[in-house]
Design a protein around this motif. Structure first.
Motif, PDB file in Angstrom:
ATOM      1  N   GLU A  22      -3.804   4.492  -6.158  1.00 43.26           N
ATOM      2  CA  GLU A  22      -5.171   5.290  -5.696  1.00 43.26           C
ATOM      3  C   GLU A  22      -5.621   6.414  -5.413  1.00 43.26           C
TER       4      GLU A  22
ATOM      5  N   ASP B 280       1.013  -1.515  -0.509  1.00 45.20           N
ATOM      6  CA  ASP B 280      -0.020  -0.048  -0.071  1.00 45.20           C
ATOM      7  C   ASP B 280       0.591   1.526   0.183  1.00 45.20           C
ATOM      8  N   ASP B 281       0.008   2.405  -0.602  1.00 43.84           N
ATOM      9  CA  ASP B 281       1.079   3.433  -0.432  1.00 43.84           C
ATOM     10  C   ASP B 281       2.197   4.154  -0.973  1.00 43.84           C
TER      11      ASP B 281
END
Ligand code: C2E
Ligand code: MG
Ligand code: MG
Ligand code: MG
Length: 269
Positions: free
Chosen positions: A231, A174-175
């Protein structure tokens, strides 16, 4: 300021520190009560994945406070991590997600897992027990983790990741791009997906630094057999640019904000 009360008064805290402590105590209490009294909620945000069958969502936790209403994780995740409450909270989120996967067989869920939760040896047995109890295809579950603590605990992280991958559960970073992003782990960790952080997506398609980095991440991931989700996709231009550059997964307010799980999933009779 406590100092201004003069000689002999207690001077350990200045006002800001006292406020921090009070706010922190409130959140900790609220989290403990929510855990005990059913005040945690799963929200879902669609992950739009080109060509993939079924329904795909990310699970995003909310705290439903009796007086303050729905509270987002930005207000409580750090405190949950610091107090260790993230471990029982994370276990609750994962079990609720497994229940939903067992109830809906076209459903795919990505669950955020704190690295602190993931690196516990017992995590592996906990996940194995959930698969045993809820009996869904493990490929319908993705675990999303951030990269920072993974690098600092490389050997343990690698061994935990391999055990989870052996159970056929999918793994996502993630990220991506905001932590250490050491290339060595991309080669060694058994990853299925990278999620490009929304701070890079914000500059697409106008900022040439961001578009260069995003193109590079997509190309690199694809060479390693890892798929990409962007995202924070908020505009049609971003979505079009990302699709044209081979990004297979899109997530963001353009498609939907996170919604309570029953907005998307009707509970079975
Ligand atoms: P994340 O996993 O990177 O989740 C993406 C965050 O971006 C979510 O914030 C989501 O609501 C928000 N977002 C989605 N689309 C857009 C967009 O188009 N623009 C913008 N500006 N933001 C967008 P949220 O729900 O507040 O969650 C924040 C973070 O809290 C998550 O970041 C994740 O790191 C953490 N978190 C959430 N649920 C859990 C959980 O169950 N366990 C753990 N350990 N962490 C969680
Ligand atoms: Mg996430
Ligand atoms: Mg993210
Ligand atoms: Mg993020």
């Amino acid at each position: 300021n406590a100092k201004s009360h003069g000689r002999g008064s207690i001077t350990w805290f200045h006002d800001g520190m006292v406020q921090d402590l009070v706010a922190r105590f409130d959140v900790e209490t609220a989290l403990e009560q929510a855990l005990q009294q059913g005040g945690l909620r799963l929200f879902l945000q669609p992950k739009v994945i080109d060509g993939a069958p079924g329904r795909h969502f990310e699970v995003l936790l909310r705290l439903d406070h009796p007086e303050r209403g729905i509270i987002e994780p930005g207000r409580f995740i750090d405190i949950a991590e610091a107090t260790g409450l993230i471990v029982p909270i994370g276990a609750w989120v994962l079990e609720e997600a497994c229940k939903l996967l067992a109830e809906h067989d076209d459903l795919h869920l990505a669950v955020n897992v704190s690295v602190r939760q993931f690196l516990r040896e017992s995590f592996i047995d906990d996940v194995a027990a959930l698969l045993e109890t809820y009996q869904f295809d493990p490929e319908r579950l993705t675990l999303e983790m951030t990269e920072s603590l993974m690098i600092a605990n490389f050997d343990l992280a690698l061994s935990q990741l391999r055990k989870i991958r052996d159970m056929k559960i999918r793994l996502s970073i993630d990220d991506f791009g905001t932590g250490y992003s050491a290339l060595v782990y991309l080669k060694q960790f058994p990853l299925n997906e990278l999620k490009i952080d929304k701070t890079f997506i914000a500059g697409v398609p106008h900022d040439s630094n961001d578009t260069s980095l995003v193109e590079l991440i997509i190309t690199m991931a694809h060479h390693l057999g890892i798929s990409i989700v962007a995202e924070g996709v908020e505009t049609v231009e971003q979505a079009a640019w990302l699709r044209a550059h081979g990004c297979e997964g899109l997530q963001g307010f353009l498609f939907s904000r996170p919604q309570p799980a029953d907005h998307y999933l009707t509970p079975p009779p």
